[in-house]
Motif scaffolding. Sequence first.
Motif, short mmCIF file in Angstrom:
data_model
loop_
_atom_site.label_atom_id
_atom_site.label_comp_id
_atom_site.label_asym_id
_atom_site.label_seq_id
_atom_site.Cartn_x
_atom_site.Cartn_y
_atom_site.Cartn_z
N UNK A 6 1.10 -1.13 -0.17
CA UNK A 6 -0.32 -0.38 -0.32
C UNK A 6 1.20 1.59 -0.41
N UNK A 7 1.66 1.46 0.55
CA UNK A 7 2.83 2.55 0.63
C UNK A 7 3.15 2.11 -0.62
N UNK B 154 1.36 6.96 -6.42
CA UNK B 154 0.52 8.03 -6.87
C UNK B 154 0.43 9.27 -6.75
N UNK B 155 1.31 9.09 -5.47
CA UNK B 155 2.14 10.69 -5.75
C UNK B 155 3.25 11.35 -6.50
#
Length: 458
Positions: free
Chosen positions: A5-6, A12-13
């Motif tokens: 998830x990280x 995405x960033x």
Amino acid sequence: MSAQATAIEKLQQEVTALKEEKQHMQAVLDETLKATNHLIFNQGVLEALLYNAPDGIIVIDSNGQIETFNKAAEALFNYREIDLKHQPLNSANLFQLPEGYQGDVSQYLMEHRNVTAEQDIWGLTSEQRNIPLRISVSRLDNIQPLLFEVDDQYRDELSANSSPLLCFITDISTELQQLNNIKIQSRVMQQMALKYRSLQEKSDRANQLKSEFLANMSHELRTPMQAILGFSDRGISKADKCDRETLLKYFNNINKSGHRLLTLLNDLLDLSKLEAGKVELYCEKNDLLDTVNTSLQELKVLIDEKLLDISVEPPQVPTQACFDANKILQVVRNILSNAIKFTPKQGKITISFAAASIASQHGENEPPSAAVAVTIKDTGVGIPSNELETIFDKFTQSTKTRTGGGGTGLGLAISKEILLAHNGNITAASTENQGSQFTFTLPYELTETVHPEKATTA
């Protein structure tokens, strides 16, 4: 949070950052494109203005080559831009440099950047026709990139080369023609002013002469008229008291004054007719020597009274000519009467003849007419040199003869008019207190009479 998830969140960033950077780059690209289009538009406008300007415009690059040669310059010099573009200005033969000038054309234009209509800088058309020009020249250092394709290396070398030049050129032929017309009009106006001044002076002189004429006429008419009235009044008042001898004296004085008055009126009438050209001349072959002798015979009593020595020199030239005998006798009589009147007792009068010529009345190209000159020289009081110009004017007498000699001052004026009517002339010369000399000239043949105002055929 799991490692997966990280990783997804970090990805995405990064994607978001990339999108934002892309949007920023797109904005910068859009702004750059807009500025480029604006620059291209401005350059197009500038080129359109240069090419369609009403004045001739020549743009010269830093290498001295013609970069722009607008439509007005094409019309002015009769060259096409395509034939001159990128050609050296020095070899284009557009300007006529002064003979011996050492610099090039660009240098010459810079030296004449503020030429006025009074200075001369000349252009040369394709037909080698000279045209006067006014030129304004400016350097283009600051706007060079807008007009020329300049790479970085060339831009670095600009400081080592001459600057580009922008030349505004105007044909001043019309201005010079207008200036010349103004100068011509100014000269014409000056001539008209001088002519008006001359006419004004002549008018003033005519008014002065009229006043003098009236004053002289009043005096000349009043004197004999007063004598006539005075002696007649005296005779009337003493008719019953005085003797016949006294009355006869009065009548003689009245008679003399009447004749003097009649002579004056006749002289005025003769002069008036001569000046108007209304006196007909009855010319035929006559001998001037006979005319002189006739006049001497008429004046013999006056000559004998003063014991004058009269000498007529034997003529060495023909003395027969075509003239009106009575009129020329009047001329000789007038001159001789003056000579007798103003020559002291036991003085001398000499009359001589000489060959002469008279300029043709029909133009400068016509040969002069053969003539005979008669000179009457006396040993009288003479005439001051400053009065010789006016001695032939009406009612004019020399200051040396104005008193004591009598006369109306019309004799020489009449003589001059008679001689002019014969195509002749008369002159006077004098040495004060030593005598005077009058010379009149007559042509041998007289085909027509010429008068200053009118001509009358004899």
